[in-house]
Design an enzyme around this catalytic site. Sequence first.
Site, mmCIF file in Angstrom:
data_model
loop_
_atom_site.group_PDB
_atom_site.id
_atom_site.type_symbol
_atom_site.label_atom_id
_atom_site.label_comp_id
_atom_site.label_asym_id
_atom_site.label_seq_id
_atom_site.Cartn_x
_atom_site.Cartn_y
_atom_site.Cartn_z
ATOM 1 C CB CYS A 71 0.544 5.666 11.899
ATOM 2 S SG CYS A 71 1.001 7.280 11.367
ATOM 3 C CB CYS A 126 2.810 -1.935 14.156
ATOM 4 S SG CYS A 126 2.867 -1.553 12.392
ATOM 5 C CB CYS A 183 7.235 -4.860 8.995
ATOM 6 S SG CYS A 183 8.557 -4.003 9.892
ATOM 7 C CB CYS A 237 2.747 7.624 3.488
ATOM 8 S SG CYS A 237 3.223 6.397 4.720
ATOM 9 C CD GLU A 254 -2.893 -1.245 2.292
ATOM 10 O OE1 GLU A 254 -4.063 -1.561 2.052
ATOM 11 O OE2 GLU A 254 -2.483 -1.014 3.442
ATOM 12 C CB CYS A 308 6.277 -2.410 16.709
ATOM 13 S SG CYS A 308 7.946 -1.958 16.172
HETATM 14 N N1 SAH Z 1 9.377 0.766 10.344
HETATM 15 C C1 SAH Z 1 9.486 2.209 10.318
HETATM 16 C C2 SAH Z 1 8.496 2.818 9.387
HETATM 17 C C3 SAH Z 1 7.037 2.715 9.838
HETATM 18 S S1 SAH Z 1 6.530 4.325 10.168
HETATM 19 C C4 SAH Z 1 9.367 2.738 11.734
HETATM 20 O O1 SAH Z 1 9.118 1.948 12.639
HETATM 21 O O2 SAH Z 1 9.594 3.923 11.954
HETATM 22 C C5 SAH Z 1 5.022 4.137 10.886
HETATM 23 C C6 SAH Z 1 4.951 4.832 12.234
HETATM 24 O O3 SAH Z 1 3.662 4.555 12.775
HETATM 25 C C7 SAH Z 1 5.971 4.288 13.212
HETATM 26 O O4 SAH Z 1 6.395 5.271 14.090
HETATM 27 C C8 SAH Z 1 5.133 3.248 13.906
HETATM 28 O O5 SAH Z 1 5.678 2.869 15.141
HETATM 29 C C9 SAH Z 1 3.816 3.964 14.049
HETATM 30 N N2 SAH Z 1 2.697 3.076 14.318
HETATM 31 C C10 SAH Z 1 2.642 1.744 14.122
HETATM 32 N N3 SAH Z 1 1.457 1.270 14.515
HETATM 33 C C11 SAH Z 1 0.741 2.319 14.960
HETATM 34 C C12 SAH Z 1 -0.577 2.455 15.476
HETATM 35 N N4 SAH Z 1 -1.388 1.412 15.594
HETATM 36 N N5 SAH Z 1 -0.983 3.689 15.824
HETATM 37 C C13 SAH Z 1 -0.162 4.762 15.672
HETATM 38 N N6 SAH Z 1 1.064 4.692 15.178
HETATM 39 C C14 SAH Z 1 1.531 3.475 14.841
#
Ligand code: SAH
Length: 357
Positions: free
Chosen positions: A348, A132, A125, A118, A105, A129
């Site tokens: 995000c 996520c 991935c 974006c 996406e 985390c």
């Molecule tokens: N892998 C990279 C790029 C992903 S950026 C990174 O970790 O930075 C996407 C951002 O959204 C990251 O900061 C991630 O931690 C955050 N994110 C992931 N899941 C989320 C959620 N459910 N709500 C808000 N932010 C989230």
Amino acid sequence: MTDLAAIARSGPASTAVDLAGLTVEALAALVVELGGKPFQGRQLFRWIHRRGVIDLDAMTDLPKDLRARLAEQAVVRTPEVVRRDVSSDGTTKLLLRLDDGREIEAVFIPDTPSQTFCISTQVGCAMKCVFCLTGTMGLARHLSASEIAGQIRVLARELGFLDRPFNVVLMGMGEPLHNYDATMAALRLIGSADGLHVSPRRVTLSTVGLVPGLDRLAGEDYMPNLAISLHATTEAQRDALVPINRKYSLSDLMAACRRFPLKKRSRITFEYVLLDGVNDTAEDARRLVRLMNGLRAKVNLLPLNAATGIPFGRPADQRVDAFAQILANAHITVSVRKSRGRDIRAACGQLVVDNNN
Ligand code: SAH
């Protein structure tokens, strides 16, 4: 056969070179090998990257026989738009199908205040985390430089940005520093003066904090802005939320940030997802203040985008404000990320596609 678009769809079995992943220099070398002139490599690059044209037949300023020879051994791969969702706030999410049928996406976020693309760097991935959704997919595979740059090309074409400035954030699916070479090669393709000429100042690379990757990035001449997904203020807390912390600890990560060569007037952005009752207390905020001490930093708070399957809640607005206030009182620049495109699952951490097995 000179219909490159058709060949490009011929599937993963094809070992043909992907012209969309080559630099101007590499294209020039290939064209010379095929009996052409070096400047024709540059023309080819401009067709693909500046004008978004992938059909060799349409590249009318290249000699026909050169195009035919190119078509015999090369393709121009491009992600195919299979769905387009538009949110009530204008955010547009493209579901893109790659050559091997896998899907990713890419999102257009209007007026933030600028226009932002974006994009993804991997299918899925590996970082997992715990808050996520993309992490729940696991890693299917890395994207190629062509596939990463291709998302920008497709977004620019679909949304009418081939001649207008836009920002790029590597905040879609995947961890960019886990796919380092392809990511940086893609940034150089979009940054090329013969392509879309996207300035590195308009690009933000967001990373979970792979320390060796950060140290490598420090030596690049195409240097994007840096965002670090921090999310926690103690080792134990970060171990639990961001599992890669067990390999690259919070203290190692902060040390890497401190030695990172920042450009004039630029700062590192620290992203901090707020999970209700988990990492959103006043004590967490005060520890975050201490971590930022002496760094040219700003903090971007991301109240959780909740989803089924994610075992955390989004804190109430008051709690978010209280957290932000503690940072502001300590003179740290803080912003709260407004969630965009939640109604189309484009926010995000919500990028996930099901049929990648
Ligand atoms: N892998 C990279 C790029 C992903 S950026 C990174 O970790 O930075 C996407 C951002 O959204 C990251 O900061 C991630 O931690 C955050 N994110 C992931 N899941 C989320 C959620 N459910 N709500 C808000 N932010 C989230």
